[in-house]
Structure formats: structure tokens, C-alpha cells
Design a protein around this motif. Structure first.
Motif, PDB file in Angstrom:
ATOM      1  N   CYS A 101       0.841  -1.202   0.000  1.00 10.36           N
ATOM      2  CA  CYS A 101       0.000   0.000   0.000  1.00 10.36           C
ATOM      3  C   CYS A 101       0.878   1.255   0.000  1.00 10.36           C
ATOM      4  O   CYS A 101       1.833   1.337   0.782  1.00 10.36           O
ATOM      5  CB  CYS A 101      -0.881  -0.035   1.249  1.00 10.36           C
ATOM      6  SG  CYS A 101      -1.886   1.432   1.445  1.00 10.36           S
ATOM      7  N   HIS A 107       0.353   4.073   1.130  1.00  6.84           N
ATOM      8  CA  HIS A 107       0.239   4.905   2.327  1.00  6.84           C
ATOM      9  C   HIS A 107       1.380   4.597   3.292  1.00  6.84           C
ATOM     10  O   HIS A 107       2.245   5.428   3.528  1.00  6.84           O
ATOM     11  CB  HIS A 107      -1.138   4.684   2.997  1.00  6.84           C
ATOM     12  CG  HIS A 107      -1.340   5.509   4.222  1.00  6.84           C
ATOM     13  ND1 HIS A 107      -1.996   5.041   5.332  1.00  6.84           N
ATOM     14  CD2 HIS A 107      -0.964   6.783   4.519  1.00  6.84           C
ATOM     15  CE1 HIS A 107      -2.015   5.990   6.264  1.00  6.84           C
ATOM     16  NE2 HIS A 107      -1.407   7.056   5.779  1.00  6.84           N
ATOM     17  N   MET A 108       1.417   3.362   3.821  1.00 12.75           N
ATOM     18  CA  MET A 108       2.485   3.012   4.763  1.00 12.75           C
ATOM     19  C   MET A 108       3.065   1.626   4.502  1.00 12.75           C
ATOM     20  O   MET A 108       3.812   1.112   5.329  1.00 12.75           O
ATOM     21  CB  MET A 108       1.974   3.084   6.196  1.00 12.75           C
ATOM     22  CG  MET A 108       1.705   4.501   6.663  1.00 12.75           C
ATOM     23  SD  MET A 108       1.409   4.514   8.435  1.00 12.75           S
ATOM     24  CE  MET A 108       0.908   6.222   8.659  1.00 12.75           C
ATOM     25  N   GLY A 109       2.682   1.035   3.387  1.00 12.86           N
ATOM     26  CA  GLY A 109       3.355  -0.210   3.007  1.00 12.86           C
ATOM     27  C   GLY A 109       2.729  -1.497   3.509  1.00 12.86           C
ATOM     28  O   GLY A 109       3.355  -2.551   3.459  1.00 12.86           O
ATOM     29  N   THR A 110       1.498  -1.445   3.953  1.00 11.55           N
ATOM     30  CA  THR A 110       0.835  -2.699   4.358  1.00 11.55           C
ATOM     31  C   THR A 110       0.626  -3.592   3.134  1.00 11.55           C
ATOM     32  O   THR A 110       0.336  -3.092   2.041  1.00 11.55           O
ATOM     33  CB  THR A 110      -0.535  -2.374   5.002  1.00 11.55           C
ATOM     34  OG1 THR A 110      -0.299  -1.575   6.142  1.00 11.55           O
ATOM     35  CG2 THR A 110      -1.279  -3.637   5.427  1.00 11.55           C
ATOM     36  N   CYS A 129      -7.303  -1.668   1.895  1.00 15.24           N
ATOM     37  CA  CYS A 129      -6.165  -1.971   2.762  1.00 15.24           C
ATOM     38  C   CYS A 129      -6.644  -2.250   4.191  1.00 15.24           C
ATOM     39  O   CYS A 129      -7.546  -1.593   4.710  1.00 15.24           O
ATOM     40  CB  CYS A 129      -5.185  -0.799   2.729  1.00 15.24           C
ATOM     41  SG  CYS A 129      -3.728  -1.061   3.747  1.00 15.24           S
ATOM     42  N   PHE A 132      -5.092  -1.722   6.946  1.00 14.12           N
ATOM     43  CA  PHE A 132      -4.607  -0.803   7.975  1.00 14.12           C
ATOM     44  C   PHE A 132      -5.507   0.443   8.117  1.00 14.12           C
ATOM     45  O   PHE A 132      -6.219   0.612   9.096  1.00 14.12           O
ATOM     46  CB  PHE A 132      -3.161  -0.427   7.631  1.00 14.12           C
ATOM     47  CG  PHE A 132      -2.320   0.026   8.797  1.00 14.12           C
ATOM     48  CD1 PHE A 132      -2.846   0.202  10.077  1.00 14.12           C
ATOM     49  CD2 PHE A 132      -0.950   0.283   8.627  1.00 14.12           C
ATOM     50  CE1 PHE A 132      -2.063   0.611  11.144  1.00 14.12           C
ATOM     51  CE2 PHE A 132      -0.155   0.692   9.694  1.00 14.12           C
ATOM     52  CZ  PHE A 132      -0.705   0.856  10.938  1.00 14.12           C
ATOM     53  N   HIS A 133      -5.519   1.327   7.107  1.00 10.17           N
ATOM     54  CA  HIS A 133      -6.318   2.563   7.237  1.00 10.17           C
ATOM     55  C   HIS A 133      -7.462   2.621   6.230  1.00 10.17           C
ATOM     56  O   HIS A 133      -8.023   3.685   5.972  1.00 10.17           O
ATOM     57  CB  HIS A 133      -5.408   3.785   7.081  1.00 10.17           C
ATOM     58  CG  HIS A 133      -4.178   3.732   7.947  1.00 10.17           C
ATOM     59  ND1 HIS A 133      -2.947   3.323   7.461  1.00 10.17           N
ATOM     60  CD2 HIS A 133      -4.014   3.961   9.269  1.00 10.17           C
ATOM     61  CE1 HIS A 133      -2.057   3.333   8.452  1.00 10.17           C
ATOM     62  NE2 HIS A 133      -2.680   3.709   9.562  1.00 10.17           N
ATOM     63  N   HIS A 134      -7.693   1.457   5.611  1.00  7.44           N
ATOM     64  CA  HIS A 134      -8.884   1.254   4.764  1.00  7.44           C
ATOM     65  C   HIS A 134      -8.912   2.066   3.467  1.00  7.44           C
ATOM     66  O   HIS A 134      -9.989   2.398   2.979  1.00  7.44           O
ATOM     67  CB  HIS A 134     -10.167   1.493   5.582  1.00  7.44           C
ATOM     68  CG  HIS A 134     -10.412   0.426   6.596  1.00  7.44           C
ATOM     69  ND1 HIS A 134     -11.610   0.290   7.258  1.00  7.44           N
ATOM     70  CD2 HIS A 134      -9.613  -0.565   7.060  1.00  7.44           C
ATOM     71  CE1 HIS A 134     -11.536  -0.732   8.096  1.00  7.44           C
ATOM     72  NE2 HIS A 134     -10.335  -1.258   8.003  1.00  7.44           N
ATOM     73  N   TRP A 135      -7.739   2.413   2.916  1.00  6.80           N
ATOM     74  CA  TRP A 135      -7.764   3.019   1.587  1.00  6.80           C
ATOM     75  C   TRP A 135      -8.205   1.938   0.594  1.00  6.80           C
ATOM     76  O   TRP A 135      -7.802   0.772   0.726  1.00  6.80           O
ATOM     77  CB  TRP A 135      -6.368   3.497   1.181  1.00  6.80           C
ATOM     78  CG  TRP A 135      -5.840   4.653   1.994  1.00  6.80           C
ATOM     79  CD1 TRP A 135      -6.272   5.071   3.218  1.00  6.80           C
ATOM     80  CD2 TRP A 135      -4.755   5.509   1.626  1.00  6.80           C
ATOM     81  NE1 TRP A 135      -5.529   6.127   3.656  1.00  6.80           N
ATOM     82  CE2 TRP A 135      -4.589   6.438   2.690  1.00  6.80           C
ATOM     83  CE3 TRP A 135      -3.913   5.618   0.533  1.00  6.80           C
ATOM     84  CZ2 TRP A 135      -3.611   7.438   2.663  1.00  6.80           C
ATOM     85  CZ3 TRP A 135      -2.946   6.601   0.516  1.00  6.80           C
ATOM     86  CH2 TRP A 135      -2.805   7.514   1.563  1.00  6.80           C
TER      87      TRP A 135
HETATM   88  S1  FES Z   1      -1.106   1.399   5.061  1.00  2.36           S
HETATM   89 FE1  FES Z   1      -2.701   1.024   3.691  1.00  2.36          FE
HETATM   90  S2  FES Z   1      -4.161   2.479   4.161  1.00  2.36           S
HETATM   91 FE2  FES Z   1      -2.545   2.934   5.526  1.00  2.36          FE
END
Ligand code: FES
Ligand SMILES: [Fe+2]
Length: 347
Positions: free
Chosen positions: A55, A57-60, A74, A76-79
């Protein structure tokens, strides 16, 4: 030789991500493919998409995320990302930044597997057998296995005329014809000759199948081998088999064998198809284990090739004309440089 036998280059082509049945509708999973981590997910419409796994955003790893409709969200933060890799929704309501995007890949589903092409659009589909084009087919995948050498080296097994005699004890005089498609991504090696009658295998073959023999190997994108045996013989229709190759780590190649035949009508037709798939498997098993030792220990270095090795030289030249993909670690030299093969015995 900058593409051939080079672990730092991944040629443009179709590579197996996973079996179709391992990805149900509205499910996602991440896969390791040619050194890349990808997420593959099947939308509510049944179609599979493939994106880079991490991802932006932060790599999940998006593979642990959730499929919503035809998008992947995602964990983690649901993007949420669509099939082009574009982020379409960020629930915290601060807007979508331009970097909220991952790379997307072309996907196809054929022969019971999900295949990914290392580009957003694939200029051509997966290679087919001429005899099966336009017909419904049935497939059977055998167990995948690994070898300790580059897939370009494993693939040469199919056209190494000398080893048919030395390793497999098939004393067949082979005449080669070679054909390449316009884009240079597919090359056909057709070997045909007379069945001799020295060993028990040859005698049996000649008795059942007739005096002549044709063997066709179609290579696509330097990572797929489509083998047809029993072409133009008595009693049996051509038998088809696919070898799909994937580099799994420097020094390791995974090989997925798939048996393919035409789908036939009714119970009788089903039985015939199953019988032919079984025969293809048998033909493959008869030869398979005889050369494993070679490919697990080879340090390929063609210093003294003979005229009989002409198919090998043609194959190396073909591979070096392929296009490197974005999954390559090191860009190869120019196309003109790549086709110089520093060996004798050029075709
Ligand atoms: S790491 Fe994917 S939405 Fe934040
Ligand atoms: Fe062989």
C-alpha cells in the motif's frame, strides 16, 4: 548475452501467479512472482486483478486486505484501490493525494491458472496450441517442481537434439524447421524424422504409431513451452503439454506442467479426453526423470557448439531479442548487443 540466462532480467511475458481455484470470488491473496510481491484479488464480478502488493500509504501488504466489489481495501487505514491501482476512497476524509496509487498489471486466467504480465497492458495473450485454437479445452495440472538453474536453460531441454540419443536413448534423426512470429515473442521448433527400430522403446513406438514422428516445441516469451508430440502419427491425436517457468529466486526455477486436450462431448468424449491427458502424463513421466540431474548441476557455458546444436543457438538468439520488463533488476544492453552470441555453430 544479456537476457538469456540472466537472473537480473525478467523478460516481458506471462507468469503464473497461482492456481485459479486458490482464489475464490471476493478474496485476495499476495504472491511472490519473479522477485515482486503482488496482490491478486477476484472481484464480485469474478474477474481477477493484480497490483503491486504494498500500500502506498504506509506499506501494508494489500493481500491481507478486503475485497469490496471490484476493489481492494487496505487492512490498515482502509484506503481502497481499483483495478488500475488508483486509490478511490480514503475513509478519514482528507482527500486523495496524487501518490495514492500502485502499479497495476494485465491478468489472464487460462489453463487453470492466473497469469500476470509485468505491464499494465499486455500486447498479446497467452500462447496457444494451433490444433486447439477456438476449441473448448480441458486441462490437468501436475505437481510443480523446482530446478537449480535458470529457466532459459531448463527450457532448452525440449530442443536439445543430441540428448535425445545420449540421455533418453531415442535414436531419431531430426530435421529442424524453425518459425518465428512477427513480434519475435514466439518461436516454433519442429523436429521431424523417421522412427528407427533399435531399442525396445523405438520398436514399440514404430509398431504402434507408424514410421515417422513429429515433435513441435513452441516457446513463448522465453518463459513458456508448449510441447506437441504424436503429431501426424497413427492411432492417437496430438498430445499437448505446457511447461510454465517462473524464476523463484536467483538459482531456482519453478516449473509447472499442465496437460491439455480438446474437450469432447458426452461421457464417451469425457473418457477419451481423460485417456489422452493420462497418455500425455505417461509420455512426460517416461522422459522427465532422466534429465533432472543435469539441470540441477549445470553451469551453462556454451564454448564449443556443433552444427547439431543449431536449435540451441537459435533459441539463445530468440531469448536475447525479447523485451526486458520493469521487474528486471538491471537494464540489459541494447537489442543489437543482445543478439551477439559468442559461440561457433551459428544457424
Ligand atoms: S497502510 Fe494502507 S491504508 Fe494505511
Ligand atoms: Fe530431455
Amino acid at each position: 548475452m544479456t537476457i538469456f540466462n540472466n537472473w537480473d532480467v525478467v523478460a516481458q511475458g506471462w507468469y503464473i501467479a497461482c492456481a485459479s481455484r486458490s482464489l475464490p470470488r471476493e478474496q485476495a491473496r499476495s504472491v511472490e512472482l519473479c522477485g515482486q510481491r503482488l496482490v491478486v484479488f477476484r472481484g464480485v464480478d469474478g474477474r481477477v486483478r493484480a497490483l503491486d502488493a504494498y500500500c502506498p500509504h504506509m506499506g501494508t501488504d494489500l493481500g491481507i486486505g478486503r475485497v469490496e466489489g471490484n476493489q481492494i481495501r487496505c487492512f490498515f487505514h482502509h484506503w481502497a484501490f481499483d483495478e488500475t491501482g488508483q486509490c478511490q476512497n480514503i475513509p478519514c476524509g482528507e482527500g486523495i493525494p496524487p501518490q495514492a496509487q500502485v502499479r497495476a498489471y494485465a491478468v489472464t486466467e487460462q489453463y487453470g491458472f492466473i497469469w500476470v504480465y509485468p505491464d499494465q497492458v499486455a500486447p498479446e495473450g497467452l500462447a496457444e496450441f494451433d490444433e486447439l485454437r477456438g476449441h473448448p479445452i480441458v486441462c490437468q495440472a501436475d505437481r510443480a517442481f523446482e530446478r537449480n538453474c535458470h529457466h532459459h536453460i531448463c527450457m532448452m531441454n525440449g530442443i536439445d537434439a543430441q540428448h535425445l540419443q545420449t540421455v533418453h536413448r531415442l535414436h531419431v534423426q531430426m530435421n529442424l524447421s524453425l518459425q518465428q512470429n512477427q513480434t519475435g515473442t514466439i518461436v516454433d521448433f519442429t523436429l521431424h524424422g523417421q522412427f528407427p527400430a533399435t531399442t525396445w522403446r523405438e520398436k514399440m513406438g514404430r509398431q504402434v504409431l507408424g514410421p515417422t514422428y513429429t515433435y513441435a516445441m513452441r516457446y513463448a516469451h522465453g518463459c513458456l513451452g508448449l510441447l506437441t508430440v504424436m503429431k501426424n502419427v497413427r492411432l492417437v491425436p496430438p498430445l499437448h503439454m505446457i511447461y510454465a517457468y517462473t524464476p523463484v529466486a536467483p538459482g531456482r526455477t519453478r516449473i509447472q506442467p499442465i496437460y491439455v486436450t480438446r474437450q469432447r462431448q458426452g461421457l464417451g468424449g469425457w473418457l477419451v479426453s481423460q485417456l489422452l491427458l493420462g497418455l500425455t502424463r505417461l509420455a512426460y513421466y517416461l522422459l522427465r526423470d532422466e534429465d533432472g540431474l543435469i539441470y540441477d548441476h549445470i553451469q551453462f557455458s556454451p564454448q564449443a557448439l556443433l552444427p547439431i546444436d543449431r536449435p540451441i543457438v537459435a533459441y539463445m538468439q530468440y531469448v536475447n531479442r525479447l523485451e526486458p520488463s520493469i521487474w528486471s533488476r538491471v537494464p540489459p544492453r541494447s537489442a543489437a548487443d543482445r543478439t551477439q552470441i559468442p559461440v561457433n555453430g551459428q544457424p
